[in-house]
Design a protein around this motif. Structure first.
Motif: not given
Length: 341
Positions: A146-170
């Motif tokens: 996250s940017t300065r002053g905020r925090t994120n739990m670990l998560h993935v951002r991905a274009d899940m409409s692309d099967p090759a990207v979805a495979r990697l994200a999963n």
């Protein structure tokens, strides 16, 4: 089985079974000295996919640096099938200044890909990184915080409409995947659109190493290696529960309607129910409190760390959970002696 192929870049070659640590020139300073990024290329003897691991496209985002370094230097990669391209610090000028964007004109390197040989300084840097170390790859993981002053739990951002990207994200095995195509110029977006499936991993906050998140991300990398056959000893990780956030109505940034000092009542990763008090905004005299409540039941993917806000500043990033996932998270968090971190 045939041997792996050599990995080539403009100015060098890494043969099968070799590892090279290089400092690759991507620009020049006002004095004409080279601006160079560190790159480690590990080329396994056996054939397999070519994978990039990148971090610090924003110079103050440090967690990913340690993930990439530990894979490159602390893992036993003797049995690697394929090639790793490890770029722990892509935005060297911003890293040296310990700020998010390139110091010159405040440009965002992660909105400059795939770059251009004849455009702005940021796009020229992006072009040299992309052509030499991203385009030759079969897939990749780009680490952010996250940017300065905020925090994120670990998560993935991905274009899940692309099967090759979805495979990697999963395969990465995170609890939360936020489905989005990303912005123009973003590394993962431009790489995926050009045939190199890529995901963004968000983890923690800027300006620090957070060991528990680094370890979680390392487990994700190992799971990806298993999915694509880079290491026989690895296994694909199932996180126990997963939610994919695809609809804009399933996520929201809650923003401050008043300026003041924020008392956050939950940590990142916490489950909150509709109507729960997420935080309270107070003035210096604590006599005009503003309570912020959850508009729906969901997970706090990101929360404020710097406890002061103007009206309109983001307070938290809330994502909705389906009923079956919510029940699993409720059981998990009620059984845990510690709050989510």
């Amino acid at each position: 089985m045939a041997d792996n192929e050599a990995f080539t870049y403009n100015g060098g070659k890494v043969e099968p079974g070799e590892t090279q640590d290089i400092r690759y020139g991507i620009s020049e300073t006002y004095l004409g000295d080279p601006v160079r990024i560190p790159v480690t290329i590990i080329n396994g003897e056996q054939p397999g996919p070519t994978v990039f691991l990148s971090a610090a496209a924003h110079g103050d985002e440090l967690n990913g640096i340690e993930v990439v370094r530990e894979v490159a230097y602390e893992w036993d990669l003797a049995d690697l099938a394929g090639t790793l391209v490890c770029m722990p610090v892509m935005n060297v000028p911003a890293f040296l200044a310990q700020q998010r964007y390139l110091p010159i004109y405040d440009r965002d390197l992660n909105r400059s890909f795939p770059g251009s040989e004849t455009s702005t300084g940021a796009k020229r840097m992006a072009y040299r990184i992309y052509q030499n170390f991203i385009a030759p790859c079969d897939l990749g993981i780009d680490f952010h915080t996250s940017t300065r002053g905020r925090t994120n739990m670990l998560h993935v951002r991905a274009d899940m409409s692309d099967p090759a990207v979805a495979r990697l994200a999963n395969a990465f095995g995170s609890h939360v995947i936020i489905d989005s195509s990303g912005s123009d110029g973003m590394l993962r977006t431009e790489a995926s659109n050009r045939g190199t499936p890529a995901i963004t991993v968000e983890m923690g906050e800027a300006h620090r190493f957070q060991r528990e998140l680094i370890d979680e991300a390392l487990a994700g990398v190992e799971s990806v290696f298993a999915e694509y056959g880079l290491r026989e000893t690895s296994t694909v990780n199932w996180p126990g529960w997963r939610t994919v956030i695809s609809d804009e109505n399933e996520k929201t940034w809650l923003r401050a309607d008043a300026g003041g000092i924020v008392d956050m009542h939950h940590e990142r990763g916490a489950l909150v129910h509709r109507g729960d008090r997420i935080c309270t905004i107070t003035n210096p005299f604590k006599d005009d409190n503003v309570t912020v409540v959850a508009p729906f039941t969901g997970l706090l993917v990101g929360v404020l760390e710097n406890p002061v806000v103007y009206p309109g500043n983001p307070l938290c990033h809330l994502v909705e959970l389906k009923d079956n996932v919510r029940r699993v998270v409720e059981r998990e968090q009620s059984a845990s002696p510690e709050s989510p971190v």
